[in-house]
Design a protein around this motif. Structure first.
Motif, PDB file in Angstrom:
ATOM      1  N   GLN A 339       1.042  -1.359   0.014  1.00  0.00           N
ATOM      2  CA  GLN A 339       0.155   0.108   0.119  1.00  0.00           C
ATOM      3  C   GLN A 339       0.875   1.323   0.064  1.00  0.00           C
ATOM      4  O   GLN A 339       0.528   2.160  -0.631  1.00  0.00           O
ATOM      5  CB  GLN A 339      -0.915   0.027   1.194  1.00  0.00           C
ATOM      6  N   ASP A 343       0.988   4.014  -3.041  1.00  0.00           N
ATOM      7  CA  ASP A 343       0.543   5.335  -2.711  1.00  0.00           C
ATOM      8  C   ASP A 343       1.596   6.323  -3.218  1.00  0.00           C
ATOM      9  O   ASP A 343       1.400   7.306  -3.849  1.00  0.00           O
ATOM     10  CB  ASP A 343       0.095   5.727  -1.211  1.00  0.00           C
ATOM     11  N   ARG A 357      -9.430  10.406  -2.769  1.00  0.00           N
ATOM     12  CA  ARG A 357      -9.762   9.685  -1.380  1.00  0.00           C
ATOM     13  C   ARG A 357      -8.943   8.496  -1.537  1.00  0.00           C
ATOM     14  O   ARG A 357      -8.638   7.787  -2.533  1.00  0.00           O
ATOM     15  CB  ARG A 357     -11.102   9.275  -1.402  1.00  0.00           C
ATOM     16  N   ILE A 358      -8.272   8.083  -0.351  1.00  0.00           N
ATOM     17  CA  ILE A 358      -7.583   6.907  -0.133  1.00  0.00           C
ATOM     18  C   ILE A 358      -8.257   6.300   1.079  1.00  0.00           C
ATOM     19  O   ILE A 358      -8.670   6.803   2.008  1.00  0.00           O
ATOM     20  CB  ILE A 358      -6.115   6.996   0.240  1.00  0.00           C
ATOM     21  N   ARG A 386      -0.638   4.494   9.099  1.00  0.00           N
ATOM     22  CA  ARG A 386      -0.440   5.109   7.997  1.00  0.00           C
ATOM     23  C   ARG A 386      -1.381   6.013   7.718  1.00  0.00           C
ATOM     24  O   ARG A 386      -1.114   7.339   7.434  1.00  0.00           O
ATOM     25  CB  ARG A 386      -0.319   4.119   6.777  1.00  0.00           C
ATOM     26  N   VAL A 387      -2.689   5.650   8.164  1.00  0.00           N
ATOM     27  CA  VAL A 387      -3.834   6.510   7.822  1.00  0.00           C
ATOM     28  C   VAL A 387      -3.629   7.879   8.909  1.00  0.00           C
ATOM     29  O   VAL A 387      -3.732   9.217   8.370  1.00  0.00           O
ATOM     30  CB  VAL A 387      -4.981   6.053   8.259  1.00  0.00           C
ATOM     31  N   ALA A 391      -2.698  11.609   7.031  1.00  0.00           N
ATOM     32  CA  ALA A 391      -3.734  12.677   6.762  1.00  0.00           C
ATOM     33  C   ALA A 391      -3.362  14.078   6.684  1.00  0.00           C
ATOM     34  O   ALA A 391      -3.861  14.708   5.959  1.00  0.00           O
ATOM     35  CB  ALA A 391      -4.914  12.282   7.836  1.00  0.00           C
ATOM     36  N   LEU A 394      -1.429  15.186   3.513  1.00  0.00           N
ATOM     37  CA  LEU A 394      -2.421  14.991   2.191  1.00  0.00           C
ATOM     38  C   LEU A 394      -3.434  16.362   2.220  1.00  0.00           C
ATOM     39  O   LEU A 394      -4.047  16.390   1.532  1.00  0.00           O
ATOM     40  CB  LEU A 394      -3.124  13.892   2.022  1.00  0.00           C
ATOM     41  N   THR A 400      -8.294  13.054   1.074  1.00  0.00           N
ATOM     42  CA  THR A 400      -8.415  12.449   2.561  1.00  0.00           C
ATOM     43  C   THR A 400      -7.885  10.870   2.441  1.00  0.00           C
ATOM     44  O   THR A 400      -7.682  10.405   1.512  1.00  0.00           O
ATOM     45  CB  THR A 400      -9.961  12.340   2.908  1.00  0.00           C
ATOM     46  N   ILE A 401      -7.605  10.626   3.696  1.00  0.00           N
ATOM     47  CA  ILE A 401      -7.230   9.169   3.893  1.00  0.00           C
ATOM     48  C   ILE A 401      -7.846   8.434   5.311  1.00  0.00           C
ATOM     49  O   ILE A 401      -7.690   9.357   6.216  1.00  0.00           O
ATOM     50  CB  ILE A 401      -5.637   8.935   3.688  1.00  0.00           C
ATOM     51  N   ASN A 402      -8.407   7.512   5.182  1.00  0.00           N
ATOM     52  CA  ASN A 402      -9.172   6.842   6.110  1.00  0.00           C
ATOM     53  C   ASN A 402      -8.917   5.547   6.022  1.00  0.00           C
ATOM     54  O   ASN A 402      -8.726   4.764   5.081  1.00  0.00           O
ATOM     55  CB  ASN A 402     -10.609   7.104   6.176  1.00  0.00           C
ATOM     56  N   SER A 456     -10.906  12.858   7.647  1.00  0.00           N
ATOM     57  CA  SER A 456      -9.782  12.180   7.423  1.00  0.00           C
ATOM     58  C   SER A 456      -9.180  11.776   8.359  1.00  0.00           C
ATOM     59  O   SER A 456      -9.467  12.338   9.494  1.00  0.00           O
ATOM     60  CB  SER A 456      -9.097  13.488   6.459  1.00  0.00           C
TER      61      SER A 456
END
Ligand SMILES: NC(=O)c1ccc[n+]([C@@H]2O[C@H](COP(=O)([O-])OP(=O)(O)OC[C@H]3O[C@@H](n4cnc5c(N)ncnc54)[C@H](O)[C@@H]3O)[C@@H](O)[C@H]2O)c1
Length: 470
Positions: A339, A343, A357-358, A386-387, A391, A394, A400-402, A456
């Motif tokens: 991942q 990314d 969006r991730i 990572r999230v 966040a 980004l 956003t990353i969730n 996020s």
């Protein structure tokens, strides 16, 4: 996979037997169906002192077209609702003897600044909970404690978590209870999240705490149609050949996205068939191969991508003393490091567009740990890290990353679990049943939604409020 106990106790004979033996009777959860209204019935609104979110709630109620009643704690709701032309009345506890009158309970606790002001929460839920129907919804709204001006306000807002999680455990009957903290200034960005938590799309999401922050360019949400919110968007989904990944692909496509599904070459036939049904694109890559990030970037380059869903994952369970180096390494590599590499490649080249969006798939094993899963839980806890770490980086690009953290979901992965452990996993949650792949998929679709720009860095469990790691 089939839950025969749930089917049996919901048959006429099984229901009678369960009642006479005092056996638990999991509710058949109401899930989203395109041929049924998503929102209906009557919702009760309550509020603490000086609620800040009633205007936003009035917009929501207008937008989804439901009828509301004001509890005495929310006296301000009636003039506001009248101003918005909403049908409203007052909730009368005396009339509320029968179950099922209400479909949702919403409480605006955003103005509560001290623990001595928590009492209206008791009054509201005391009066209304018994009137909430099967598969009803409870949403408590507050302010993020860490952004509060005083320790007392922080304390009172943090207290809402205990209330909401307990309501989820008490309500049963397929009812969910969730807490949404809305940052000051983010009031205009709550609709997508509240729609999700009110909808049958969130059937297996309960006991969760979600924060909505101020997004960059606060009023510049792109235009979208609530029924086809992902129209014109391109979404990559890894592990899309079967199970949760195939369901994610299907839900994103149903909301209008063009889906690019990735899976290992040996799953090519299943992947092709899934993607054909969705008019999507199939890419047969092993995401852990060293050349995969560059290959995926090259395949997406021309048109870019708006949504990346990291779903592919494997288990290789053994206690650590018996676990081989290869079993450790492959799980970390596929579930986590791949991942990161993908990314990095998509972000560096700008292939994941600004405003994108991730969403990554973690697991409650990554929160609670699990016997025989040191490798898996390490990888899934890493996904959470990572999230949370990415966040803030980004944010300037509006990306956003969730993560979602599923509990027990009925798939081929969980069908392999020995019977007694599988039954325990299924039943040890507020819904007394496992979730379906679509429950994870719908949660991901909410996080991928253009209206979720203020959400996020969040980890949302899709676990029916599992006791594990709660
Ligand atoms: N099923 C559950 O109860 C549960 C619970 C928590 C988390 N999860 C997570 O949800 C995700 C999906 O799980 P599932 O139950 O659908 O599993 P599954 O085994 O049914 O599907 C996983 C898919 O990922 C693909 N895949 C595996 N390695 C890959 C690789 N190197 N490159 C490309 N594709 C690869 C597989 O071929 C398969 O199609 C996983 O990340 C899993 O860890 C599942």
């Amino acid at each position: 996979m089939n839950d025969s106990y749930l089917n049996f106790v919901n048959s006429p004979f099984g229901a009678r037997l369960a009642r006479s033996l005092g056996l638990p009777k999991p509710e058949v959860l109401r899930r989203y169906r395109a041929d049924q209204p998503e929102f209906d019935g009557l919702i009760a609104i309550g509020a603490g002192r000086e609620p800040h979110l009633l205007d936003a709630l009035a917009n929501l109620v207008t937008s989804i077209g439901v009828t509301s009643v004001a509890h005495e704690s929310a006296g301000l709701w009636v003039p506001l609702a009248n101003r918005h032309g909403l049908m409203t009345g007052r909730f009368e506890p005396a009339e509320s003897g029968s179950h099922g009158k209400l479909t949702a309970l919403l409480f605006d606790a955003s103005g509560i600044e001290d623990s001595s002001q928590l009492e209206p929460l008791h009054g509201f839920f005391h009066d209304t909970l018994r009137s909430l129907g099967k598969c009803g919804r409870i949403i408590v709204l507050g302010r993020p404690p860490e952004a509060c001006a005083t320790p007392r306000q922080w304390t009172a807002q943090r207290a809402l978590e205990g209330l909401t999680r307990s309501l989820g455990k008490e309500a049963r009957r397929g009812i969910t209870a969730n807490l949404v903290y809305v940052e000051q200034g983010a009031e205009n960005g709550i609709e997508a999240t509240l729609r999700f938590f009110l909808s049958p799309r969130s059937a297996y999401v309960s006991g969760q705490v979600v924060r909505i922050g101020v997004r960059d360019g606060a009023d510049a949400l792109p235009a979208f149609d609530w029924n086809q919110a992902l129209a014109g968007r391109r979404a990559v989904v890894t592990g899309a050949a079967r199970g949760i990944g195939a369901s994610i692909a299907s839900v994103l496509a149903a909301q209008g996205a063009h889906v690019i599904g990735i899976d290992i070459p040996s799953a090519r036939d299943a992947l092709d068939s899934t993607m054909r049904q969705l008019n999507g694109t199939a890419l047969a890559f092993d995401i852990a191969a060293p050349e995969a990030p560059a290959q995926i970037a090259a395949a997406l380059d021309e048109q870019g991508v708006d949504i990346v869903v990291h779903n592919a994952g494997i288990t290789k369970d053994k206690t650590i003393a018996k676990m081989t180096d290869a079993a450790w390494q492959s799980v970390i590599d596929i579930n986590l490091s791949a991942q990161e590499r993908i990314d990095d490649a998509l972000l560096a080249a700008g292939i994941l567009r600004d405003g994108g969006r991730i969403v990554a798939v973690s697991s409650i094993s990554g929160i609670a740990g699990n016997l025989g899963q040191t490798n898996y839980a390490t990888s899934k806890a890493g996904v959470i890290g990572r999230v949370q770490s990415m966040a803030p980086h980004l944010r300037a690009r509006g990306i956003t990353i969730n993560a979602v953290a599923p509990g027990f979901i009925e798939t081929q992965m969980t069908a392999k679990i020995p019977l007694t452990i599988r039954e325990a996993g299924r039943r040890m949650n507020s819904m007394s049943q496992g979730g379906q792949p679509v429950d994870v998929a719908q949660t991901i679709a909410w996080l991928a939604h253009p209206g979720s720009a203020g959400v996020s860095g969040q980890i949302v469990r899709v676990c029916g409020q599992s006791l594990i790691g709660a």
